[in-house]
Design a protein around this motif. Structure first.
Motif, short mmCIF file in Angstrom:
data_model
loop_
_atom_site.label_atom_id
_atom_site.label_comp_id
_atom_site.label_asym_id
_atom_site.label_seq_id
_atom_site.Cartn_x
_atom_site.Cartn_y
_atom_site.Cartn_z
N LYS A 210 -13.02 -55.58 24.90
CA LYS A 210 -12.32 -54.83 23.86
C LYS A 210 -13.20 -53.71 23.32
CE LYS A 210 -9.92 -55.40 19.45
NZ LYS A 210 -9.50 -56.36 18.40
N ALA A 211 -14.49 -54.02 23.10
CA ALA A 211 -15.41 -53.01 22.57
C ALA A 211 -15.61 -51.87 23.56
CB ALA A 211 -16.75 -53.67 22.22
N LYS A 212 -15.74 -52.20 24.85
CA LYS A 212 -15.94 -51.15 25.84
C LYS A 212 -14.68 -50.30 26.00
CE LYS A 212 -19.59 -53.39 28.51
NZ LYS A 212 -20.03 -53.91 29.84
N ALA A 213 -13.51 -50.91 25.79
CA ALA A 213 -12.28 -50.12 25.84
C ALA A 213 -12.22 -49.12 24.71
CB ALA A 213 -11.08 -51.06 25.79
N GLU A 214 -12.94 -49.39 23.63
CA GLU A 214 -13.00 -48.48 22.49
C GLU A 214 -14.16 -47.51 22.59
OE1 GLU A 214 -13.22 -51.08 19.16
OE2 GLU A 214 -11.13 -51.78 19.34
N GLY A 215 -14.87 -47.51 23.72
CA GLY A 215 -15.98 -46.58 23.93
C GLY A 215 -17.31 -47.10 23.46
N LYS A 216 -17.41 -48.35 23.13
CA LYS A 216 -18.68 -48.91 22.69
C LYS A 216 -19.39 -49.56 23.87
CE LYS A 216 -16.75 -49.90 18.10
NZ LYS A 216 -16.45 -50.95 17.11
N GLN A 217 -20.65 -49.90 23.67
CA GLN A 217 -21.45 -50.52 24.72
C GLN A 217 -21.29 -52.04 24.75
OE1 GLN A 217 -25.55 -49.24 24.53
NE2 GLN A 217 -25.00 -47.11 24.12
N GLY A 218 -20.89 -52.60 23.65
CA GLY A 218 -20.75 -54.05 23.57
C GLY A 218 -20.27 -54.47 22.20
N VAL A 219 -20.22 -55.79 21.97
CA VAL A 219 -19.76 -56.33 20.70
C VAL A 219 -20.96 -56.72 19.84
CG1 VAL A 219 -19.56 -58.70 21.63
CG2 VAL A 219 -18.25 -58.05 19.61
N ARG A 220 -20.87 -56.47 18.56
CA ARG A 220 -21.98 -56.77 17.67
C ARG A 220 -22.10 -58.28 17.41
NH1 ARG A 220 -21.70 -52.60 12.64
NH2 ARG A 220 -19.66 -53.63 12.37
N LEU A 221 -23.35 -58.71 17.21
CA LEU A 221 -23.64 -60.10 16.84
C LEU A 221 -23.52 -60.23 15.33
CD1 LEU A 221 -24.91 -59.79 19.71
CD2 LEU A 221 -26.69 -61.38 18.97
N VAL A 222 -22.85 -61.26 14.86
CA VAL A 222 -22.75 -61.52 13.42
C VAL A 222 -23.34 -62.90 13.14
CG1 VAL A 222 -20.72 -60.05 13.14
CG2 VAL A 222 -20.42 -62.49 13.63
N VAL A 223 -23.88 -63.05 11.96
CA VAL A 223 -24.52 -64.32 11.57
C VAL A 223 -23.44 -65.35 11.29
CG1 VAL A 223 -26.06 -65.43 9.92
CG2 VAL A 223 -26.47 -63.05 10.63
N ASP A 224 -23.59 -66.53 11.85
CA ASP A 224 -22.63 -67.61 11.63
C ASP A 224 -22.65 -68.02 10.16
OD1 ASP A 224 -20.83 -69.67 11.98
OD2 ASP A 224 -22.35 -71.10 12.67
N GLY A 225 -21.48 -68.01 9.54
CA GLY A 225 -21.37 -68.38 8.13
C GLY A 225 -21.13 -67.20 7.22
N THR A 226 -21.82 -66.08 7.47
CA THR A 226 -21.66 -64.89 6.63
C THR A 226 -20.89 -63.78 7.33
OG1 THR A 226 -23.74 -63.89 7.37
CG2 THR A 226 -23.84 -65.42 5.50
N ASN A 227 -20.83 -63.82 8.67
CA ASN A 227 -20.16 -62.79 9.48
C ASN A 227 -20.77 -61.41 9.26
OD1 ASN A 227 -18.35 -64.63 10.64
ND2 ASN A 227 -16.91 -64.40 8.94
N ALA A 228 -22.03 -61.36 8.87
CA ALA A 228 -22.71 -60.08 8.65
C ALA A 228 -23.30 -59.59 9.96
CB ALA A 228 -23.82 -60.25 7.61
N PRO A 229 -23.03 -58.34 10.36
CA PRO A 229 -23.64 -57.79 11.58
C PRO A 229 -25.16 -57.81 11.47
CG PRO A 229 -21.86 -56.38 10.80
CD PRO A 229 -22.13 -57.38 9.71
N LEU A 230 -25.82 -58.05 12.60
CA LEU A 230 -27.27 -58.25 12.61
C LEU A 230 -27.96 -57.05 13.23
CD1 LEU A 230 -29.35 -60.48 11.89
CD2 LEU A 230 -29.20 -61.22 14.28
N LYS A 231 -28.85 -56.43 12.46
CA LYS A 231 -29.65 -55.32 12.96
C LYS A 231 -30.94 -55.86 13.58
CE LYS A 231 -28.09 -51.74 9.75
NZ LYS A 231 -28.51 -50.73 8.75
N VAL A 232 -31.52 -55.05 14.44
CA VAL A 232 -32.79 -55.44 15.04
C VAL A 232 -33.85 -55.61 13.97
CG1 VAL A 232 -34.58 -54.78 16.69
CG2 VAL A 232 -32.19 -54.24 17.16
N SER A 233 -33.83 -54.75 12.97
CA SER A 233 -34.83 -54.83 11.90
C SER A 233 -34.64 -56.08 11.04
CB SER A 233 -34.75 -53.58 11.01
OG SER A 233 -33.43 -53.44 10.47
N ASP A 234 -33.45 -56.68 11.06
CA ASP A 234 -33.23 -57.89 10.28
C ASP A 234 -33.83 -59.13 10.93
OD1 ASP A 234 -31.75 -56.41 8.47
OD2 ASP A 234 -29.84 -56.79 9.50
#
Length: 368
Positions: A210-234
């Motif tokens: 689905k993400a690649k169909a929208e022009g993205k490289q992949g789907v973002r990882l989110v933290v289980d429980g908070t659903n917050a996207p995870l940055k490399v710096s995090d």
């Protein structure tokens, strides 16, 4: 002076002058018996070889047959409910229908067992003459005459039980026993449905497409429980481990099942100790690597991590995986590594670029 002698059979005199019998002494009554003797109005017990009254035996036969038919009907009802009715609206494995399923399944199976027990009990008590059986001890190798005697005794016992001369009992007994023999096979369904090919892919694959169909490289990882996207710096501290999911999984149909399959552990392994698997050199981000959280032994969550050894531990049966070397098995009953999820970076966020390359979960679920 009074005479202390007393007549035999009369009550013992007491110190207080009474004549009542002392507790614990034998009764002075003579010539009396609790059980009537022969010729005094009571009939002696019937001998073991007494012939049955055929009229009462026929009535008992019909009663036994009725119980066997009832057992057959109850066991057929058990199987019919299990296969048919309980398979509707999500089956019998949900919490909502558990009480209803237990009531009907337990009630019909109990009725079948009780009807069988009542039928066999009445059969033994009313239709068998209970002839005494004497078992003699001999050498292990039985001579021909002994085998012939056994055959004669067996046939006599079969005739005495009525199984040969009462076809109604024989047929209804077989009728009642047939579906009960199938009940254990039906209950194997309670082990749960087979996963079939549902574990060959997870929501990671659908989300990436689905993400690649929208022009993205992949789907973002989110933290289980908070659903917050995870940055490399995090997640830049070596030795850490968190549980992640694909973004948007909570909106998927049957989200609970999808989450159970897609749950993933993210580990930051020190770069100097990380050993990329051949062909997967670009599946990590500076030592940050992702593996399926489902143990490949029996499916328990591999949720423990030793920072000093960089070992992933499954608490159920102590299977141990090396996080620095493709989650290979280093100890325990598991036979294959934890599947690895390919990672990347997009706009500073950690993403999954594809699904797991192999089925997740225990090897015995599906490896064909």
């Amino acid at each position: 002076m009074s005479d202390n002698k007393h007549t035999a059979g009369s009550p013992e005199p007491r110190e207080d002058g009474g004549t009542g019998r002392v507790v614990g002494t034998p009764s002075p009554a003579k010539g009396e018996s609790l059980l009537a003797k022969d010729g005094e109005g009571a009939k002696p017990p019937a001998g073991p070889a007494t012939e049955l009254d055929e009229k009462s035996a026929k009535n008992a036969e019909r009663v036994v047959a009725a119980f066997f038919v009832l057992a057959f009907a109850a066991s057929v009802g058990f199987i019919a409910y299990y296969i048919g009715w309980s398979g509707r609206n999500g089956g019998m494995h949900g919490v909502v229908r558990a009480r209803e399923s237990n009531l009907w399944l337990g009630g019909t199976l109990a009725l079948a067992m009780l009807a069988m027990a009542f039928g066999v009990t009445i059969w033994v008590r009313r239709l068998m003459t209970s002839k005494p059986i004497i078992q003699e001890r001999h050498e292990m190798a039985s001579p021909a005459d002994t085998r012939a005697a056994f055959e004669a005794d067996f046939l006599e016992g079969a005739e005495d039980s009525g199984i040969t001369k009462r076809p109604l009992l024989r047929r209804t007994l077989l009728l009642a026993a047939a579906p009960l023999g199938l009940a254990p096979l039906v209950l194997l369904r309670d082990l749960g449905p087979l996963p079939e090919k549902r574990l060959r892919s997870t929501f990671w694959g659908e989300a990436v497409k689905k993400a690649k169909a929208e022009g993205k490289q992949g789907v973002r990882l989110v933290v289980d429980g908070t659903n917050a996207p995870l940055k490399v710096s995090d997640f830049n501290s070596p030795g850490g481990m968190i549980t992640v999911l694909p973004e948007g999984i909570e909106e998927a149909p049957e989200a609970a099942n999808e989450i159970a399959k897609a749950v993933t552990i993210l580990i930051n392994v020190p770069a100097e100790q990380f050993k990329p698997v051949k062909g997967r050199e670009n599946w990590h981000v500076n030592g940050v690597v992702a593996y399926s959280k489902i143990c490949t032994h029996v499916g328990c969550p591999a949720a423990l991590y030793e920072q000093t050894t960089h070992h992933i531990l499954c608490p159920c049966h102590q299977s141990t995986f090396d996080a620095t070397d493709g989650a290979k098995v280093v100890f325990g009953p598991a036979h294959r590594p934890l599947p690895q999820l390919p990672l990347g970076v997009e706009d500073g966020y950690l993403i999954a670029t594809d699904d797991f390359p192999e089925p997740i979960g225990p090897s015995f679920w599906e490896r064909g």
